[in-house]
Design a protein around this motif. Structure first.
Motif, PDB file in Angstrom:
ATOM      1  N   GLU A  89      19.679  -9.931   3.211  1.00  0.00           N
ATOM      2  CA  GLU A  89      18.346 -10.306   2.719  1.00  0.00           C
ATOM      3  C   GLU A  89      17.705  -9.182   1.915  1.00  0.00           C
ATOM      4  OE1 GLU A  89      19.346 -12.734   6.290  1.00  0.00           O
ATOM      5  OE2 GLU A  89      19.473 -10.612   5.792  1.00  0.00           O
ATOM      6  N   ALA A  90      17.822  -7.950   2.382  1.00  0.00           N
ATOM      7  CA  ALA A  90      17.237  -6.815   1.675  1.00  0.00           C
ATOM      8  C   ALA A  90      17.980  -6.545   0.373  1.00  0.00           C
ATOM      9  CB  ALA A  90      17.264  -5.570   2.557  1.00  0.00           C
ATOM     10  N   TRP A  91      19.297  -6.571   0.428  1.00  0.00           N
ATOM     11  CA  TRP A  91      20.099  -6.349  -0.779  1.00  0.00           C
ATOM     12  C   TRP A  91      19.808  -7.427  -1.817  1.00  0.00           C
ATOM     13  CZ3 TRP A  91      23.574  -2.493  -2.109  1.00  0.00           C
ATOM     14  CH2 TRP A  91      23.770  -1.505  -1.136  1.00  0.00           C
ATOM     15  N   GLU A 107       0.820  -1.220   0.000  1.00  0.00           N
ATOM     16  CA  GLU A 107       0.000   0.000   0.000  1.00  0.00           C
ATOM     17  C   GLU A 107       0.849   1.262   0.000  1.00  0.00           C
ATOM     18  OE1 GLU A 107      -2.485  -0.619   3.420  1.00  0.00           O
ATOM     19  OE2 GLU A 107      -3.811  -1.996   2.347  1.00  0.00           O
ATOM     20  N   GLY A 108       2.190   1.105   0.006  1.00  0.00           N
ATOM     21  CA  GLY A 108       3.063   2.274  -0.113  1.00  0.00           C
ATOM     22  C   GLY A 108       3.878   2.642   1.104  1.00  0.00           C
ATOM     23  N   SER A 109       3.786   1.890   2.181  1.00  0.00           N
ATOM     24  CA  SER A 109       4.597   2.190   3.358  1.00  0.00           C
ATOM     25  C   SER A 109       6.053   1.830   3.100  1.00  0.00           C
ATOM     26  CB  SER A 109       4.116   1.395   4.573  1.00  0.00           C
ATOM     27  OG  SER A 109       2.845   1.818   4.974  1.00  0.00           O
ATOM     28  N   SER A 110       6.945   2.573   3.727  1.00  0.00           N
ATOM     29  CA  SER A 110       8.364   2.252   3.637  1.00  0.00           C
ATOM     30  C   SER A 110       8.693   1.164   4.658  1.00  0.00           C
ATOM     31  CB  SER A 110       9.211   3.492   3.917  1.00  0.00           C
ATOM     32  OG  SER A 110       9.156   3.821   5.297  1.00  0.00           O
ATOM     33  N   LEU A 111       9.817   0.521   4.460  1.00  0.00           N
ATOM     34  CA  LEU A 111      10.249  -0.484   5.436  1.00  0.00           C
ATOM     35  C   LEU A 111      10.634   0.179   6.757  1.00  0.00           C
ATOM     36  CD1 LEU A 111      12.143  -2.925   3.086  1.00  0.00           C
ATOM     37  CD2 LEU A 111       9.977  -3.294   4.226  1.00  0.00           C
ATOM     38  N   ARG A 112      11.069   1.407   6.721  1.00  0.00           N
ATOM     39  CA  ARG A 112      11.342   2.140   7.973  1.00  0.00           C
ATOM     40  C   ARG A 112      10.053   2.349   8.758  1.00  0.00           C
ATOM     41  NH1 ARG A 112      15.856   6.746   7.181  1.00  0.00           N
ATOM     42  NH2 ARG A 112      15.787   6.601   9.440  1.00  0.00           N
ATOM     43  N   GLN A 113       8.965   2.657   8.055  1.00  0.00           N
ATOM     44  CA  GLN A 113       7.675   2.817   8.728  1.00  0.00           C
ATOM     45  C   GLN A 113       7.213   1.496   9.324  1.00  0.00           C
ATOM     46  OE1 GLN A 113       5.750   4.449   5.231  1.00  0.00           O
ATOM     47  NE2 GLN A 113       5.416   6.414   6.281  1.00  0.00           N
ATOM     48  N   TRP A 117      15.287   1.058   1.596  1.00  0.00           N
ATOM     49  CA  TRP A 117      15.736   0.344   2.792  1.00  0.00           C
ATOM     50  C   TRP A 117      17.227   0.007   2.726  1.00  0.00           C
ATOM     51  CZ3 TRP A 117      14.720   0.078   7.564  1.00  0.00           C
ATOM     52  CH2 TRP A 117      15.123  -0.993   8.363  1.00  0.00           C
ATOM     53  N   VAL A 118      17.734  -0.386   1.564  1.00  0.00           N
ATOM     54  CA  VAL A 118      19.148  -0.764   1.493  1.00  0.00           C
ATOM     55  C   VAL A 118      20.066   0.426   1.723  1.00  0.00           C
ATOM     56  CG1 VAL A 118      18.764  -2.797   0.048  1.00  0.00           C
ATOM     57  CG2 VAL A 118      19.386  -0.623  -1.033  1.00  0.00           C
ATOM     58  N   ARG A 119      19.549   1.618   1.646  1.00  0.00           N
ATOM     59  CA  ARG A 119      20.344   2.809   1.995  1.00  0.00           C
ATOM     60  C   ARG A 119      20.606   2.884   3.496  1.00  0.00           C
ATOM     61  NH1 ARG A 119      17.751   7.625  -1.683  1.00  0.00           N
ATOM     62  NH2 ARG A 119      18.305   6.688  -3.685  1.00  0.00           N
ATOM     63  N   HIS A 120      19.818   2.151   4.281  1.00  0.00           N
ATOM     64  CA  HIS A 120      19.901   2.239   5.736  1.00  0.00           C
ATOM     65  C   HIS A 120      20.289   0.932   6.410  1.00  0.00           C
ATOM     66  CE1 HIS A 120      18.048   6.162   5.383  1.00  0.00           C
ATOM     67  NE2 HIS A 120      17.164   5.615   4.582  1.00  0.00           N
ATOM     68  N   THR A 121      20.502  -0.117   5.627  1.00  0.00           N
ATOM     69  CA  THR A 121      20.775  -1.404   6.252  1.00  0.00           C
ATOM     70  C   THR A 121      21.860  -2.156   5.504  1.00  0.00           C
ATOM     71  OG1 THR A 121      19.784  -3.436   7.097  1.00  0.00           O
ATOM     72  CG2 THR A 121      19.013  -2.702   4.960  1.00  0.00           C
ATOM     73  N   ASP A 122      22.534  -3.010   6.238  1.00  0.00           N
ATOM     74  CA  ASP A 122      23.521  -3.888   5.617  1.00  0.00           C
ATOM     75  C   ASP A 122      23.051  -5.335   5.678  1.00  0.00           C
ATOM     76  OD1 ASP A 122      23.801  -4.373   8.306  1.00  0.00           O
ATOM     77  OD2 ASP A 122      25.962  -4.067   8.360  1.00  0.00           O
ATOM     78  N   ARG A 158      28.381  -1.708  -4.739  1.00  0.00           N
ATOM     79  CA  ARG A 158      28.423  -1.539  -3.277  1.00  0.00           C
ATOM     80  C   ARG A 158      28.106  -2.855  -2.571  1.00  0.00           C
ATOM     81  NH1 ARG A 158      24.436   1.487   0.575  1.00  0.00           N
ATOM     82  NH2 ARG A 158      25.607   1.311   2.498  1.00  0.00           N
ATOM     83  N   GLY A 159      27.093  -3.562  -3.059  1.00  0.00           N
ATOM     84  CA  GLY A 159      26.723  -4.839  -2.463  1.00  0.00           C
ATOM     85  C   GLY A 159      27.837  -5.861  -2.543  1.00  0.00           C
ATOM     86  N   ARG A 160      28.564  -5.859  -3.646  1.00  0.00           N
ATOM     87  CA  ARG A 160      29.663  -6.810  -3.799  1.00  0.00           C
ATOM     88  C   ARG A 160      30.819  -6.501  -2.871  1.00  0.00           C
ATOM     89  NH1 ARG A 160      28.988  -7.856 -10.235  1.00  0.00           N
ATOM     90  NH2 ARG A 160      27.483  -9.544  -9.963  1.00  0.00           N
ATOM     91  N   VAL A 161      30.960  -5.255  -2.480  1.00  0.00           N
ATOM     92  CA  VAL A 161      31.972  -4.894  -1.484  1.00  0.00           C
ATOM     93  C   VAL A 161      31.528  -5.380  -0.097  1.00  0.00           C
ATOM     94  CG1 VAL A 161      33.036  -2.941  -0.273  1.00  0.00           C
ATOM     95  CG2 VAL A 161      32.869  -2.929  -2.775  1.00  0.00           C
ATOM     96  N   MET A 162      30.245  -5.298   0.172  1.00  0.00           N
ATOM     97  CA  MET A 162      29.713  -5.641   1.491  1.00  0.00           C
ATOM     98  C   MET A 162      29.617  -7.150   1.729  1.00  0.00           C
ATOM     99  SD  MET A 162      26.669  -2.791   1.640  1.00  0.00           S
ATOM    100  CE  MET A 162      25.853  -3.557   3.006  1.00  0.00           C
ATOM    101  N   PHE A 163      29.347  -7.925   0.673  1.00  0.00           N
ATOM    102  CA  PHE A 163      29.066  -9.344   0.846  1.00  0.00           C
ATOM    103  C   PHE A 163      30.034 -10.189   0.026  1.00  0.00           C
ATOM    104  CE2 PHE A 163      25.033  -6.943   1.017  1.00  0.00           C
ATOM    105  CZ  PHE A 163      24.758  -7.108   2.366  1.00  0.00           C
ATOM    106  N   PRO A 164      30.382 -11.365   0.524  1.00  0.00           N
ATOM    107  CA  PRO A 164      31.317 -12.241  -0.186  1.00  0.00           C
ATOM    108  C   PRO A 164      30.818 -12.634  -1.574  1.00  0.00           C
ATOM    109  CG  PRO A 164      30.885 -13.048   2.034  1.00  0.00           C
ATOM    110  CD  PRO A 164      29.931 -11.916   1.785  1.00  0.00           C
ATOM    111  N   GLY A 165      31.749 -12.859  -2.486  1.00  0.00           N
ATOM    112  CA  GLY A 165      31.467 -13.174  -3.878  1.00  0.00           C
ATOM    113  C   GLY A 165      30.397 -14.215  -4.138  1.00  0.00           C
ATOM    114  N   PRO A 166      30.439 -15.378  -3.467  1.00  0.00           N
ATOM    115  CA  PRO A 166      29.422 -16.387  -3.760  1.00  0.00           C
ATOM    116  C   PRO A 166      27.997 -15.913  -3.491  1.00  0.00           C
ATOM    117  CG  PRO A 166      31.236 -17.377  -2.556  1.00  0.00           C
ATOM    118  CD  PRO A 166      31.469 -15.876  -2.574  1.00  0.00           C
TER     119      PRO A 166
END
Length: 119
Positions: free
Chosen positions: A83-85, A12-18, A75-80, A103-111
């Motif tokens: 699952e969200a990425w 319905e349009g709510s953000s994950l922060r909400q 949401w991915v702007r605020h979380t590491d 950015r995601g590839r820097v944060m998480f291992p290659g596989p």
């Protein structure tokens, strides 16, 4: 708030922060915490666990839906949380995809990110 209600809010349009704030508020009320007892850490782990489950569900069941994609992109702007990425980059077309994939590839291992494409 349960998973089905959270999904409905996002659709319905709510953000994950909400959704996170509402879920945390429900936990605080359910357990009867007084305002002076609540800190930033109160139910942090429980909210994070719920949002991880919600992100995975949204990615699995609502891939391609624009409102869901936008909620995950914000949401991915605020979380590491992987699952969200992964939900975002596996199931949605996003405008700034190349930068997000890098950015995601820097944060998480290659596989974990090998199935993400930049385009």
């Amino acid at each position: 708030m349960d998973l089905a209600l959270a999904v409905r809010h996002v659709l319905e349009g709510s953000s994950l922060r909400q959704v996170a704030a509402e879920y945390r508020g429900d936990l605080i009320a359910h357990f009867g915490f007084r305002p002076e007892e609540v800190t930033a850490e109160t139910f942090r782990a429980e909210v994070e666990q719920f949002l991880r489950r919600l992100a995975r569900h949204l990615g699995d069941r609502h891939a391609g839906e624009p409102r869901v994609g936008e909620a995950l992109r914000q949401w991915v702007r605020h979380t590491d949380h992987y699952e969200a990425w992964d939900a975002l980059l596996s199931g949605f077309t996003v405008e700034d995809r190349e930068a997000l994939v890098r950015r995601g590839r820097v944060m998480f291992p290659g596989p974990l990110t090998a199935h993400w494409t930049e385009t």
